[in-house]
Structures are given as structure tokens and as C-alpha cells.
Scaffold this motif. Structure first.
Motif, short mmCIF file in Angstrom:
data_model
loop_
_atom_site.label_atom_id
_atom_site.label_comp_id
_atom_site.label_asym_id
_atom_site.label_seq_id
_atom_site.Cartn_x
_atom_site.Cartn_y
_atom_site.Cartn_z
N ASN A 129 0.82 -1.22 0.00
CA ASN A 129 0.00 0.00 0.00
C ASN A 129 0.85 1.26 0.00
N GLU A 130 2.17 1.11 0.26
CA GLU A 130 3.04 2.27 0.23
C GLU A 130 3.60 2.54 -1.17
N LEU A 131 3.28 1.64 -2.12
CA LEU A 131 3.88 1.75 -3.45
C LEU A 131 3.06 2.63 -4.38
N VAL A 132 3.76 3.41 -5.20
CA VAL A 132 3.12 4.16 -6.28
C VAL A 132 3.86 3.82 -7.57
N PRO A 133 3.21 4.01 -8.73
CA PRO A 133 3.87 3.69 -10.00
C PRO A 133 5.06 4.62 -10.27
N VAL A 134 5.88 4.20 -11.21
CA VAL A 134 7.09 4.96 -11.56
C VAL A 134 6.74 6.37 -12.00
N THR A 135 5.60 6.53 -12.63
CA THR A 135 5.21 7.84 -13.17
C THR A 135 4.67 8.79 -12.09
N ALA A 136 4.43 8.28 -10.88
CA ALA A 136 3.81 9.12 -9.84
C ALA A 136 4.87 9.81 -8.98
N THR A 137 4.47 10.91 -8.37
CA THR A 137 5.31 11.55 -7.35
C THR A 137 4.87 10.99 -6.00
N PRO A 138 5.80 10.34 -5.29
CA PRO A 138 5.40 9.70 -4.04
C PRO A 138 4.94 10.73 -3.01
#
Lengths: 401, 401
Positions: free
Chosen positions: B191-200
Motif C-alpha cells: 500500500n506504500e507503493l506508487v507507480p514509476v510515473t507518480a510523485t510519491p
């Protein structure tokens, strides 16, 4: 008609081919397509990675000083303030005497400076008993500990490994700047050659060099463009060379192995452009041609397959590295020669060797017209021009294929 | 709730994954597309290569006995009977006292048993003076000397190098039997992961493991099929796993690093199919899951990138090798440790090391949550389960990436 070539040292030939190599052309590809591509510029971390201090264990975030002296007999007793949610910000600070559950990868609450593994704790009502002390910084990754914003993380010229793809991913490099794959035309000449699909007649052989060259170009990050087999005649060769040099960034011309064929190749390159070098102090591979037609470098490879392959490694390798910007990474292992290798001073000898699995490099002295030793070998041992040979038992560097 | 996993030795885990690996599926590809593909069957020479006795020099075909005793002062004098044409049959035999010009690669006329290099001859009218003796068989490649008809030339399980493409070409293998590339689904949870294209956001990180796994699968001859990031919830995970295992030959589930996440992954795999192993005696990488949903093997990778990568190497590598039939070729170099490595008996430790270029292997002790040491390393040193560590100066085998 000159019977003997005027040869130049390998280093001079490499310098010449690098000098005429077309410049790197950059393009971007999606991260998922970047495996094996060469980075066209340095990759710099745009921000701290990770962007927050994370736990590397399942357990409780604590103020380390609260656990000083904790042990099995005398646990520290901390107030349990709940648990952080994965991926969500955590603004409520930890006060002295408090702790909070954090799963692996979760954010540390403000104020906490260490993690205690859950295995060393015991939850009792609203309290958590801590049976071991932790030091500040223990069991966590600090903000920016992986990569600090502004760091050069991967350098231009690096060929992307699976591990590099992971790095690019955490840095958010969804579009990767890479070198465009140079297009390399491949022409074979030789009136004895027939295509792979043909059954050779009594004095014919199938064309191996086109496939050797195409595989090599692919391996080194280029796109092979096959032009097939051209008859050893000026008109046919002129036309093929003009077509290939117009359409490609560079051309490999596998030029037959006889003196007549070499002369036709050299004359054709010279008339269409210029011959810079004809003859390199390398064995096998002496009758190599380096030239240029328009902006396209042309390498005339010797006809014998093993000679052609040594020249691909020694001369076409540096050309492709220059055109992709790839930093040349030599894969080599140290081994001890199992037999003497004779050589001649003034010439670099490349000898195919097989590794025997026991630290030995076994020279394979097959004729350079043969493919069997090429396929059976693990790589090459280079005998420098300054040496007259290498001795059994000597430690050598095996340049792995 | 079990706090500690019941771990199995690495060898048992590898045996288990091999046992459930789907069989190799063969297909054929054009020779030009065979680079990097794994041969699905032995390649056998269908005929002698070359199919005729060829010269390896420019010069004269002779009967060796006619040159016995020839020297500068007393050349052998032979009748010049013309020259052979490249690629054309040559039926007219050489009689004693005769010779015939043959360019490099040309066929020897019947009766001739050796070649004299043109450099050691002198044409005078219809005669050729030979200034050096040659032995029978000198300067030629005999019919079948490269490959004899019926020989196994390249074995099934070999990954095609550029050199192998040359061999396939001379053998006339225009359509190459190779292993089909297995499709490997890749799911990331966390749930802490975002895609490469996102700004965390403040407690988020971009998903590195999907890219690590995709690069690894590509490197080992598979086709990665990305399914993106799935929330750590049973319903979402069940759906993703069902979709991926139905569409792919195998699935890599990067399962988060916390115990909660691992438990969800294991339960989801178990409900959809079966969990064979949960926990391997390997560090990093202990919380690995091996299971199966329908015929598709599923590997639950640990969430820490360096741990995930070690498990890719140690467990997913053998799976892909089994699915492609690739003979596992370990690329390793010997080096001396520059520092002690501590370990625990009963567990295989994989330590990332960098080669220092002077024969030293420098252990990189970065946390397994970090990518920087993974990218900076040259490979792994394995500490066997039977050892409690390795000592500075000890010679170790570095398994190169």
C-alpha cells in the motif's frame, strides 16, 4: 601489385575507427524497454530516496533512549500509541515513554529514532514490553539513505542491467534517455558463398560471416541490416556499398579471404570514399580494411570466420562503443596457460582459449578458417605486440566472449 | 499467528521450483532472430563442413612430394596448369610435376594434397618455381575438418551467441529450433507503493521490484507481463493472481516486506492453489513463498529490493532455466575478500560485492531495502550454510551479475 600489406598497430586502428565514428544519437524509451540499452546521459536523483525515514522491520518505533538497559529480566515498558498505516502520512509524534507499531517499509512517526523488532517485544494491554535495547538509527533507512537528491546515480555510457531498471524506477525515470541503436549494414562478398538456405555445390560454402557479424552487432547494441551476398565484381560491390552506406550508420563488409577479393574491396571503398588503413598488426585478422564512404565508417573484415570474429571484437567493438557511447566493460578472468603460445613480436595475437574449469586456459589452435574452435572457445587471450609468446603456466587474462 | 517461518534449505527450494516448472515449449525462429535464444534440441551437422578440401592461402595446389627438397638455391619447377575459379567445381586432376593456382577458400583440384603460398613461388612463363617444400595437408582445410556429418555441433540448452549464429549458418540451419519464451506475470503489492510515473507522497515510494523482476525475466529469456501494483487486500490480490496465473506460464508476486503482507500473499496463493514452501534458509530473502495456482508456479518475492533480487537469482533463475531448458552457466571469477563476512550456520548468505580491479572482492553491506549497493555491486558471494562466515583474504567465487 603489392604482395605484403603495410600494417598499422592495433591501437592506431582503434584510434582511427573511433575518430570516424558517427556521434551518439540520443532518444528516449519507456522504462520497460530499457533493458540492455546504453544510457545517453547521467541519471541524477531528483529527490531524496526514500523521501522519508522507513522501518526495515516489523516492530515498534521508539525513542532509542527509552530502551537503554532493557533486558529480559528488566524490560522497558512503553505506552502503545497504535500503528501507522502503510503509505499514509504520520503526523502525530512519539513522546518519551511511547511507542507505535510500524510494519516493514512504513514511515517512522516524528520523534522516533529507532525500531525494535516485534520479536523482542510483548504487548500487554496498552503497554509494550521491550526486551532489548536499540541504538538511535537502528532498523531503519533514513531519508535519502538510498540516493540523495542531486546525486549522480547512474552514469552515461552504462548498459542498463535489471538492477539499473530498479534504480530508474525508484527515481521515477519512466522515460529513459538512451543511445539510439546504430544501424549497421552487413555485406558478404565471395563467389564461393551461397545463402544459408541453399545447398552448397561442390566448391561452395554457406555464408557464415553475415550471421557472425549480425549477432555481434546485436550483442553490442546495434541493429544489423543484412544486404546478403554480393559477387566479387566491382559493379556489384559498388552498388551494394553505395546502397548500404546511404542507408546505414556504418557498414561491415566481409571481404573474402583471397588477395584478389581484398583488393577489389579496398579499391571499391577507395573509389566510393577513402581507405584509411589496409592491414593491421593483428593475428588473425591482418588483411583488415578501415575506410569511410560519406559519413559511414566501413570495416572490411577478413573472410576467414575466426579472423573476422577477432576483428569484430578488436575493431568493430570499439566502433559500436563509440556510436552508442557505451563504456567498454571488459569481462575477463585470470587463468593459467596450459600450453605455450608462440607469437611474433610487433603483432598482437589473439588466441582462442577454452577454460578447463580448474583455472586453466587451454589454447585452441584451430585454423582461422574453422568455426568449430570459435564455438568451443570461452574467449581470447591477447599476446601483446611486445612479446614473442606466452609460456605454459603463465597467468593470462582471458577476455570472455 | 506464527512469528517465525519454518525455513527449508535453498537446495530443497530449488528442487521444488524445478519440479513444478512447466515443460519447455519448442518453436522455430529465423536464424537472424536466434541471437540470445535457447536451443530446444541438439544441432547436428547434416553433412561434412566444408564439403570439399579448401585452400587457406593464396597460392598453388601441388603434390607435396613434388616439393621435397625445394629451396631458394634449388627450387622445384612445376608446370602451371592455370587457376581454379572460386565456387566452381574443379574436375581436372593435378598430375605429378603440375600445379594450379587456387585463391584462399578455393577448392583443391583432385590429386593435389597441399598448398604452397604464393609468397614462396615465382611464375616464369608456363612454369612455377617453388622455393620451399610443403608437407601433405599443409595450408588447407580438409573436407569435414570443421564439422563432420552426423556430429552434434551445438547442444540443446545452449543460448545462441554470435559465434553460434555463424555455426548455424554454415550448417544451413535457417530455421532454428528454440525454446518459446515463457510469459511471466509480475504483480507488486504494497500500500506504500506508487507507480514509476507518480510523485510519491510523504510515506510512499515508487515500485522498484516490478522493474527489477521484469529486467531479470528478460535477461533470462522470458517475456515479462506487468500487472502493476495491487493493494494489499485479499479481494484485489485474488483477482490479480487469478488473472495473471490464467494468462501466464508463471507469476512473480512481489509481496510486500511486512509480516502482514506476506501472510496475505501466502493465504491468497494457498486459497487459489497451494503453498509449497514459505520461508527459505537464505539471507537476504528468508520470507520467500513458493506455490502454484493451476499449472503456474508462483514465487512470492520479499519486498526489499536487494532481497527480491537475491531470490530472483537463487530461485527464479532456476525456474526460468527449467522453462527454457537453458543449461545454467555460472559466470564467476575468483577474488580475495577484503573484509570478513559474518554469517549464521544453517543458512546460505548472499553478500553483494564489488570487484576492486586488483583481485579483491569488497563486501557491500548495505541494508537489503537499499538499491544503491545493488546497482554498485558486481555480483554475489555465497556463504554456504555449513560456514559461519568467510575471512578477509580468503579466496571466494564471485557470481557475476
Amino acid at each position: 601489385m603489392k604482395l605484403f600489406l603495410e600494417v598499422v598497430p592495433v591501437g592506431d586502428a582503434v584510434a582511427a575507427i573511433r575518430r570516424i565514428a558517427p556521434p551518439v544519437v540520443a532518444e528516449t524509451v519507456a522504462l520497460k524497454d530499457a533493458y540492455g540499452r546504453v544510457l545517453a546521459r547521467d541519471i541524477i536523483a531528483g529527490e531524496d530516496i526514500p523521501g522519508f525515514t522507513r522501518s526495515v522491520v516489523d516492530g515498534y518505533a521508539v525513542i532509542a533512549a527509552d530502551t537503554t538497559g532493557a533486558g529480559e529480566a528488566m524490560p522497558a515498558m512503553l505506552a502503545n500509541t497504535g500503528r501507522v498505516a502503510m503509505g499514509a502520512p504520520e503526523e502525530q509524534a512519539i513522546a518519551p515513554g511511547e511507542c507505535r507499531y510500524v510494519p516493514t517499509g512504513g514511515i517512522l512517526p516524528p520523534g522516533a529514532d529507532a525500531m525494535v523488532m516485534v520479536e523482542y517485544t510483548e504487548a500487554v494491554g496498552d503497554e509494550v514490553l521491550v526486551h532489548r535495547p536499540v541504538a538511535p538509527g537502528e532498523n531503519l533507512i533514513a531519508r535519502g539513505e538510498d540516493f540523495a537528491g542531486g546525486d549522480v546515480v547512474l552514469e552515461a555510457g552504462r548498459r542498463c542491467s535489471p538492477r539499473d531498471l530498479g534504480v530508474l524506477a525508484v527515481l521515477g525515470v519512466a522515460e529513459v534517455p538512451v543511445a539510439a541503436r546504430p544501424r549497421v549494414g552487413i555485406i558478404s562478398t565471395g563467389n564461393e558463398l551461397v545463402p544459408v538456405t541453399a545447398t552448397p555445390g561442390p566448391a561452395q560454402v554457406r555464408d557464415a560471416n553475415s550471421s557472425l557479424a549480425a549477432g555481434f552487432v546485436t550483442e553490442r547494441g546495434g541493429v544489423p541490416v543484412p544486404y546478403g551476398i554480393v559477387r566479387d565484381e566491382r559493379a556489384a560491390l559498388e552498388e551494394a556499398l553505395a546502397t548500404a552506406t546511404a542507408a546505414c550508420d556504418a557498414v561491415l563488409l566481409s571481404g573474402g579471404s583471397s588477395k584478389d577479393e581484398r583488393d577489389i574491396c579496398a579499391a571499391t571503398i577507395g573509389d566510393a570514399g577513402e581507405v584509411l588503413i589496409h592491414g593491421i598488426a593483428i593475428a588473425p585478422g591482418k588483411p583488415t580494411i578501415i575506410g569511410r564512404v560519406g559519413p559511414a565508417p566501413v570495416i572490411g573484415l577478413p573472410g576467414h570466420p575466426a579472423s573476422a570474429y577477432v576483428v569484430l571484437i578488436a575493431i568493430a567493438g570499439p566502433l559500436l562503443a563509440a556510436m552508442t557511447g557505451e563504456r567498454e566493460v571488459v569481462r575477463s578472468v585470470a587463468a593459467r596457460l596450459t600450453r605455450n603460445i608462440a607469437s611474433a613480436r610487433g603483432r598482437e595475437d589473439y588466441v582462442r582459449v577454452a577454460l578447463d574449469g580448474e583455472g586453466g586456459a587451454v589454447p585452441l589452435f584451430g585454423k582461422s578458417g574453422l568455426l568449430n574452435t570459435l564455438a568451443a572457445s570461452s574467449g581470447l587471450v591477447r599476446v601483446p605486440a611486445s612479446r614473442e609468446g606466452l609460456e605454459v603456466g603463465e597467468e593470462v587474462e582471458v577476455l570472455l566472449w
